[in-house]
Design a protein around this motif. Sequence first.
Motif, PDB file in Angstrom:
ATOM      1  N   THR A 204      57.070  85.110  -9.154  1.00 32.58           N
ATOM      2  CA  THR A 204      56.749  83.877  -8.636  1.00 32.58           C
ATOM      3  C   THR A 204      57.760  83.501  -6.641  1.00 32.58           C
ATOM      4  N   THR A 214      61.588  84.097 -10.995  1.00 31.14           N
ATOM      5  CA  THR A 214      61.043  85.405 -12.412  1.00 31.14           C
ATOM      6  C   THR A 214      59.363  85.753 -12.404  1.00 31.14           C
ATOM      7  N   VAL A 216      56.030  86.838 -13.822  1.00 31.68           N
ATOM      8  CA  VAL A 216      55.137  85.983 -14.271  1.00 31.68           C
ATOM      9  C   VAL A 216      53.693  87.929 -14.978  1.00 31.68           C
ATOM     10  N   SER A 218      50.266  87.170 -16.359  1.00 35.30           N
ATOM     11  CA  SER A 218      49.069  86.775 -16.549  1.00 35.30           C
ATOM     12  C   SER A 218      47.598  87.708 -16.906  1.00 35.30           C
ATOM     13  N   CYS A 311      49.758  83.704 -20.249  1.00 31.53           N
ATOM     14  CA  CYS A 311      50.805  84.571 -19.578  1.00 31.53           C
ATOM     15  C   CYS A 311      51.882  83.986 -20.576  1.00 31.53           C
ATOM     16  N   THR A 313      55.669  84.048 -18.982  1.00 34.38           N
ATOM     17  CA  THR A 313      56.827  84.032 -17.617  1.00 34.38           C
ATOM     18  C   THR A 313      58.454  84.390 -18.657  1.00 34.38           C
ATOM     19  N   SER A 316      60.711  79.892 -19.787  1.00 33.31           N
ATOM     20  CA  SER A 316      59.886  79.753 -20.426  1.00 33.31           C
ATOM     21  C   SER A 316      59.786  78.453 -19.320  1.00 33.31           C
ATOM     22  N   SER A 320      58.143  76.953 -13.700  1.00 31.66           N
ATOM     23  CA  SER A 320      57.505  78.582 -13.708  1.00 31.66           C
ATOM     24  C   SER A 320      55.825  79.202 -14.760  1.00 31.66           C
ATOM     25  N   TRP A 324      52.263  79.824 -12.128  1.00 32.95           N
ATOM     26  CA  TRP A 324      51.788  80.271 -12.419  1.00 32.95           C
ATOM     27  C   TRP A 324      50.535  79.797 -12.294  1.00 32.95           C
TER      28      TRP A 324
END
Lengths: 371, 183
Positions: A204, A214, A216, A218, A311, A313, A316, A320, A324
């Motif tokens: 991120t 954090t 991610v 995806s 996704c 993360t 959560s 975040s 995303w």
Amino acid sequence: MANFFRTILRQRPTNLLIKRWETTEKRVIVHDPFDNKPKKNKESYLQVIKIFEGRDQRRRGHVEFIYAALGRMKEFGVHRDLEVYKALIEVLPKGKFIPTNIFQAEFMHYPKQQQCAVDLLEQMENNGVMPDIEMEQMLLNTYGRRGIPLRKYWRMMYWMPKFKNLSPWFLPDKLPDDTLELAKLAIQRITSVDPDTKISIWQTEEIEAALDKTWVVSGQSRLQQLLLAKQPIDEPLVIKGPYNVYLRDQNVTYFTLLGKIRDEEKDNTDWDDVSKIEKPIGIPGFIGKTTLPSIKCTVHEQDDGTVLAICATGSSSRDSLLSWIRLLEKHDNPVLANVPVIFTLIAPATDISLLEKHPTVQDDDNIDRAG
Amino acid sequence: MSPAGRASFHGYLDTRIPKDGRIKKSGYCSMRSKRIRKSFKRDATYDWNIYNTLVIKVRGDGRSYLLNISCEGYYDITWNDIYHYVLYTRGGPYWQIAKIPFSKFVLGSKGRLQDKQTRMQLDRVTNFGIACGDRFDGVFNLEIEYVGLEYDPTHDEDFAYEMYKTEKFITKKTMSSVSVQNQ
């Protein structure tokens, strides 16, 4: 003075009535060798077994010892270790339990010991540990060919290999401890529907306004990108979550981006009109189309919406997820800049500072995020 | 009922063992269909001889579930005869269609797999059920859209498990000691 009191208190009552209750007084302290080990791991566990073996040549109480050891395996973390189970079977004396005549063989010779070995094998089976030929030899030397534990071993060796790899989604025997790796495995499993899916791992930090630092993970395929590009701009997309997916015993939370279902295409062509007949598909010269098929038949289009991306993360949190969306927009999805996105998180995981009482929050991507 | 309007089999599995000395394992949840009846409440059996595959469309949470087809017979030894198969779910928002031929179902009685395995007798089927007992604590959620039967003409396997000839009195019919595995 204190001495005088001490001598009084030390006298044991010799009354006959009280003598009956004396059996509840523990004169002998039970020594639990598994308890006072500073570090609970495989080495100390094997050490305890060796101490037991060396202590008494006749190995008195070995059945009770094995049951106690089986109960303590999880604490020491050795419940999935084949060597430890073999070391426990080594404790049993060899040759003594083999039946020598037909009556002994028929009526379970040494039933308590045979049951003990069966329970050991049962615990192995419950933990998913497959035995091997050496264990068969050990059981053969201990209980003979007609013994019950050996029969259980044969059954285990027949059924366990059949059931071991039944799952169509491969998971390694030892799941990774790192949450990022777990999330990657989970997203791979979920998006295995469409083999074209591309799993990307982003941080991120790439987005300047992100509060949450954090990772991610995806997953989105080219088909989903096309579907996203075709979404009507004024209708909001919904982020649904957090959902849970289990990877053996670990839990991974993931979120889905849902869009609207495409409208049915109305085909008003008059089939009896022969003035303009087009060339049918399938004849060479017509290579392929990069547009979506007109009838909704992709696997991503479902009854409650079109799944556009998935996704997971690190934290959560809503923040975040916002990152995303921005990251998706950056990587080949320019449409997301203009489409509003609704978040439907039921319980925000880490957003303690935001005093939001209602579960749904509408965040238009056009508005700058305030801190 | 799930939010999507499908049947939802959900709950929370807890493998803590109640400390009463008798129970050794815990954490199991199952549901089963009712037995069909003829007129005057007489018990009847399904006759599935024209089919050879079970089709189920589910949306799971990654856990493994057991599909149980119960074929009670007339005698009480066979009352606990259940044919099992493990259904692994993918998890995720995508629906999953699982087609399992009847030749792959394994015979078990009260959870213990039997030594003498035979093909499921399709004219004796009494109940169908789904269970969750994969030994991990936590919430489980399975959405079921439909359960159906199919005849797959390309599938010509009679039975998936061989039965080797063993010595007499070694293999037994009801007292096997291997339980159904979910890994």
